[in-house]
Design a protein around this motif. Structure first.
Motif, short mmCIF file in Angstrom:
data_model
loop_
_atom_site.label_atom_id
_atom_site.label_comp_id
_atom_site.label_asym_id
_atom_site.label_seq_id
_atom_site.Cartn_x
_atom_site.Cartn_y
_atom_site.Cartn_z
N TRP A 1 -6.37 2.73 -9.27
CA TRP A 1 -5.50 3.89 -9.46
C TRP A 1 -4.36 3.55 -10.44
O TRP A 1 -4.08 4.31 -11.37
CB TRP A 1 -4.94 4.37 -8.12
N LEU B 1 -5.85 7.37 -0.40
CA LEU B 1 -6.05 6.97 -1.81
C LEU B 1 -7.20 7.74 -2.43
O LEU B 1 -7.12 8.19 -3.57
CB LEU B 1 -6.36 5.47 -1.88
N ARG C 1 -6.77 11.43 -3.90
CA ARG C 1 -6.01 11.69 -5.13
C ARG C 1 -6.92 12.31 -6.19
O ARG C 1 -8.12 12.46 -5.98
CB ARG C 1 -5.38 10.39 -5.63
N TRP D 1 -9.04 11.89 -8.54
CA TRP D 1 -10.02 11.02 -9.17
C TRP D 1 -11.28 11.04 -8.32
O TRP D 1 -11.30 11.63 -7.25
CB TRP D 1 -9.48 9.61 -9.37
#
Length: 118
Positions: free
Chosen positions: A28, A67, A70, A72
Motif C-alpha cells: 500500500w 487494509l 482500501r 485497491w
C-alpha cells in the motif's frame, strides 16, 4: 521487492498473519493498485478470505481486512509449501535481534535462484 522482519517468539499462525499484514502494508505504501499474495498457510488464507474476517477476534485478521478494503485490489490464495521456497528464504533473512522491517529492493543472493526455479 521483498521484506524480512523478526517478530519474536510466536506460533506459526501469528507469524504468517504478521507476514501478510506487513506485506500488504508495504505494498500500500508503495502505491500498488493490484496485489496477488500466495501463502502456504491454508489457515491464514481461509481466515482472511472469510466473510467474517471483518469481525474476527484475531486483531491481525481484522487489521488485514481493513487494509484490503482500501481502494485497491488484493487477492490472497493458497499454494503448496514446496512452491513457496523464495518466501521462506526471505523470512529466514530476518535477524532475531532486530525487529525493524528490512525492505529488499533487489533479490538477495540465493533467493533469485529459488525464484527462478519456482
Amino acid at each position: 521487492m521483498g521484506f524480512a522482519k523478526a517478530i519474536g517468539h510466536t506460533n506459526s499462525l501469528q507469524a504468517e498473519l504478521w507476514a501478510l499484514f506487513e506485506g500488504l502494508s508495504l505494498s500500500w505504501k508503495q502505491g500498488f493498485e493490484k496485489v496477488f499474495v500466495r501463502s502456504d498457510s491454508k489457515q491464514v488464507v481461509d481466515l482472511v478470505n472469510s466473510p467474517s474476517a471483518a469481525s474476527s477476534v484475531l486483531s491481525l485478521v481484522h487489521s488485514i481486512h481493513r487494509l484490503r478494503q482500501r481502494s485497491w485490489a488484493t487477492f490472497v490464495s493458497w499454494i503448496p509449501r514446496n512452491n513457496n521456497r523464495p518466501a521462506d528464504a526471505m523470512a529466514k533473512l530476518a535477524s532475531f535481534s532486530d525487529v525493524s522491517l528490512h525492505v529488499f529492493l533487489e533479490l538477495p543472493l540465493g533467493v533469485d535462484l529459488l525464484l527462478h526455479n519456482d
